[in-house]
Design an enzyme around this catalytic site. Structure first.
Site, short mmCIF file in Angstrom:
data_model
loop_
_atom_site.label_atom_id
_atom_site.label_comp_id
_atom_site.label_asym_id
_atom_site.label_seq_id
_atom_site.Cartn_x
_atom_site.Cartn_y
_atom_site.Cartn_z
N GLU A 135 38.60 30.06 23.36
CA GLU A 135 39.84 30.35 22.62
C GLU A 135 39.52 30.66 21.16
O GLU A 135 40.01 29.98 20.25
CB GLU A 135 40.77 29.13 22.68
CG GLU A 135 41.13 28.65 24.06
CD GLU A 135 41.85 27.30 24.06
OE1 GLU A 135 41.93 26.64 22.99
OE2 GLU A 135 42.34 26.90 25.12
N CYS A 158 54.79 28.23 -8.95
CA CYS A 158 54.86 27.02 -9.77
C CYS A 158 54.30 25.81 -9.03
O CYS A 158 55.04 24.86 -8.72
CB CYS A 158 56.30 26.76 -10.17
SG CYS A 158 57.10 28.28 -10.68
#
Ligand code: LLP
Length: 404
Positions: free
Chosen positions: A268, A338
């Site tokens: 995977e 921010c």
């Protein structure tokens, strides 16, 4: 990636022209790189021809999934949305495996309806839920059990999944009890042992340890598993110093394992297929002089690329035009958001930069856009693919109006 006359090229395209034409932030993928990554994995594992199921979480772009499908890959999905996308991209349902600790009954119902290859269950409760749905539908459902091998993947703790303190899979004792339970079930067919110990693994030793535990557990279970799903996690060279996983050694260890256990291997991988196939282009908005360092404020932020803020992950940042002039102070490359974690890297002795210059952040194909958000009401970036010297739009830049 190559500098020609000090100008960066990516898949033979001049990168600055792309940045100017399409604007920034811009995710730019190379089909050639994607292709060579897939072929490389196939080459190393050729002797036991595994089923390679691309980990959709690493990149969920439907057009990328469609390209990957053309190499006969399947998909590893972890949600209803990912499963639907994989099917929409044309990936055969008999090449889809479904992982995850919290699959809801809606998700399980859909997966069972679509007859996917395997649902890899991670707890007794999940197995009971699958059995209940299967009974209702009068079906026999093919499942796997995810083993937690209690193996240290020797990677960032935030992306380690194979230790017993992690929420993933079940320990050996419970695993063996579940094998016995499923053997007696009328509606469940146990086909797979699955395991995934973590991501960005650079040392093959943890995989060796994992295989030892898998070997021991299979012997104890006395059960013949049609599939052994070894998960993903193969690490890539983010530092550009040749520190990627030794696939040859990993492959040799699996070959040894297969001499004893005659099963089909499933992988995977996400990052090793798509990770280094994309760069993220950005423009310098301002350069703010600081005391000990200057802040290079970019138009790309943690909402576009979360990995540095989330894991302290490092991505190389390179200029589109090389020069020999060095900066006096070190540079900290930051986004405009921010948050103090909205920072990408601090680099000493970088070449001297100026406002409006372009830069490329490297190796952002995996867990780049798939982790992007609209934090600070910032639209998601444009994504393009270079294929056969042509540029295709993979995903349009989100319009700010869509967000307001
Ligand atoms: N299979 C399972 C069950 C997984 O949980 C994962 C990744 C994979 C496969 C694919 O692993 P890969 O080959 O891509 O390493 N956001 C993090 C990575 C999280 C990985 C989660 N699971 C990052 O940006 O590094």
């Amino acid at each position: 990636m190559l500098y020609i006359k000090n100008k960066l090229t990516f898949d033979k395209k001049n990168v600055e022209s792309l940045a100017k034409k399409y604007g920034t932030p811009l995710y730019c993928y190379s089909f050639n790189k994607l292709k060579s990554n897939i072929l490389e994995l196939k080459k190393y594992f050729r002797s036991f021809s595994p089923l390679i199921c691309f980990a959709v979480k690493s990149n969920t772009n439907t057009k990328i999934l469609n390209e990957i499908k053309k190499f006969n890959l399947g998909a590893d999905v972890v949600s209803l949305g990912e499963l639907m996308k994989a099917l929409k991209a044309g990936i055969n349902e008999k090449k889809i495996v479904f992982s995850g600790v919290g699959k809801t009954s809606t998700e399980l119902n859909y997966a069972i309806k679509k007859n996917i290859l395997l649902i890899n269950a991670e707890s007794k409760s999940e197995i009971l839920e699958i059995e209940k749905i299967a009974k209702k539908k009068k079906k026999i459902v093919d499942i796997g059990i995810r083993l937690n091998p209690n193996t240290d993947a020797q990677t960032l703790s935030q992306i380690s999944t194979g230790k017993k303190e992690n929420k993933f899979g079940v320990g050996e004792k419970v695993f063996l009890q579940l094998v016995e339970y499923i053997k007696r079930s009328q509606n469940l067919n146990l086909k797979c042992l699955s395991v995934h110990i973590g991501s960005q693994i650079l040392n093959h030793k943890p995989y060796q340890n994992m295989l030892k535990v898998v070997d021991r557990t299979i012997r104890k279970s006395k059960y013949k598993f049609e599939y052994i799903d070894l998960g993903g996690g193969m690490g890539i060279d983010y530092e550009h110093d040749n520190s990627k996983l030794n696939l040859k050694k990993y492959s040799q260890d699996i070959k040894k394992f297969l001499k004893i256990h005659k099963s089909k291997i499933i992988f995977e991988p996400g990052r090793s297929i798509i990770g280094n196939s994309a760069i993220l282009l950005t423009k310098i908005v301002y350069i703010k002089e600081g005391d000990k360092k200057d802040f290079v404020i970019l138009d790309v932020a943690m909402n576009d690329l979360m990995r540095p803020a989330l894991y302290g992950a490092k991505h190389k940042i390179i200029p589109l035009k090389k020069s020999n002039q060095k900066s006096k102070k070190m540079y900290e490359f930051v986004g405009p958001i921010c948050e103090s974690t909205d920072t990408f890297s601090t680099i000493k002795k970088y070449q001297k930069l100026k406002e409006k210059d372009f830069l490329a952040i490297c190796d952002v194909g995996a867990y780049g856009v798939s982790l992007a958000s609209n934090y600070n009401v910032r639209p998601k970036p444009l994504e393009i693919l270079i294929k056969n010297s042509k540029v295709q739009i993979l995903k349009k830049r989100q319009k700010i109006s869509e967000l307001i």
